[in-house]
Design an enzyme around this catalytic site. Structure first.
Site, PDB file in Angstrom:
ATOM      1  N   HIS A   9       6.597  -9.270  -6.858  1.00  0.00           N
ATOM      2  CA  HIS A   9       5.966  -7.947  -6.921  1.00  0.00           C
ATOM      3  C   HIS A   9       4.566  -8.032  -7.532  1.00  0.00           C
ATOM      4  O   HIS A   9       3.602  -7.502  -6.976  1.00  0.00           O
ATOM      5  CB  HIS A   9       6.873  -7.029  -7.755  1.00  0.00           C
ATOM      6  CG  HIS A   9       6.342  -5.666  -8.011  1.00  0.00           C
ATOM      7  ND1 HIS A   9       6.790  -4.553  -7.344  1.00  0.00           N
ATOM      8  CD2 HIS A   9       5.403  -5.211  -8.884  1.00  0.00           C
ATOM      9  CE1 HIS A   9       6.148  -3.479  -7.792  1.00  0.00           C
ATOM     10  NE2 HIS A   9       5.300  -3.863  -8.732  1.00  0.00           N
ATOM     11  N   GLU A  10       4.447  -8.711  -8.664  1.00  0.00           N
ATOM     12  CA  GLU A  10       3.161  -8.765  -9.363  1.00  0.00           C
ATOM     13  C   GLU A  10       2.162  -9.684  -8.652  1.00  0.00           C
ATOM     14  O   GLU A  10       0.965  -9.384  -8.620  1.00  0.00           O
ATOM     15  CB  GLU A  10       3.339  -9.188 -10.824  1.00  0.00           C
ATOM     16  CG  GLU A  10       4.275  -8.306 -11.641  1.00  0.00           C
ATOM     17  CD  GLU A  10       3.911  -6.831 -11.728  1.00  0.00           C
ATOM     18  OE1 GLU A  10       2.856  -6.401 -11.210  1.00  0.00           O
ATOM     19  OE2 GLU A  10       4.692  -6.084 -12.324  1.00  0.00           O
TER      20      GLU A  10
END
Length: 165
Positions: free
Chosen positions: A133-134
């Site tokens: 996600h990051e």
């Protein structure tokens, strides 16, 4: 240590790839500390420098307070498992909405620590989801881009409604 303003969706800066970190100095340590303070205030479990308007490849995660926070500089995914999992995701830049996103169940990442030393880490479950996600965010891919168009439009409408109240 400063809590910084968070860039809100649909700010175009969230769609830009972040620049690699080249200076491992006190300013980088201060940025990492500001990210941690901002993430705690949001609240959240992960944050990137682009979330506060700084176009640098820095991620801070804190999935368990007893383990403490981890900072990843210039992270990249170097291996993924074929197995996939669904996990509910959201963002400090789009508070109040979340949805399930399909991600690899396990990943191996390569990154630098705050001193510039190269590291690798294998993760699974929530940590693997957070890494993907990051790193997506560092690449300019906001998490809702991983959803179908219909789900994405529904979430954007819900966020617009929440933001107006």
């Amino acid at each position: 240590m400063t809590i910084r303003p968070i860039v809100r969706y649909p700010d175009p800066r969230l769609a830009l790839p972040a620049e690699p970190v080249t200076m491992f100095d006190e300013a980088l340590r201060e940025l990492a500390q500001d990210l941690l303070e901002t993430m705690h205030a949001a609240p959240g479990i992960g944050i990137t420098a682009p979330h506060i308007g700084v176009s640098l490849r820095v991620v801070v995660l804190e999935l368990d307070a007893s383990e403490g926070a981890r900072t990843y500089v210039n992270p990249e995914i170097i291996r993924t498992s074929p197995e996939m999992i669904l996990h509910k995701e959201g963002s400090v830049s789009m508070p109040g909405v979340n949805d399930e996103v399909e991600r690899h169940a396990r990943v191996r990442i390569r990154y630098q620590d705050l001193d510039g030393n190269m590291q690798t880490e294998e993760s699974d479950g929530l940590r693997a989801v957070c890494h993907q996600h990051e790193i997506d965010q560092l690449d300019g891919v906001f998490w809702i881009r991983r959803l179908s168009r219909i789900k994405r439009e529904r979430l954007i409408k819900r966020f617009d409604k929440i933001s107006r109240t």
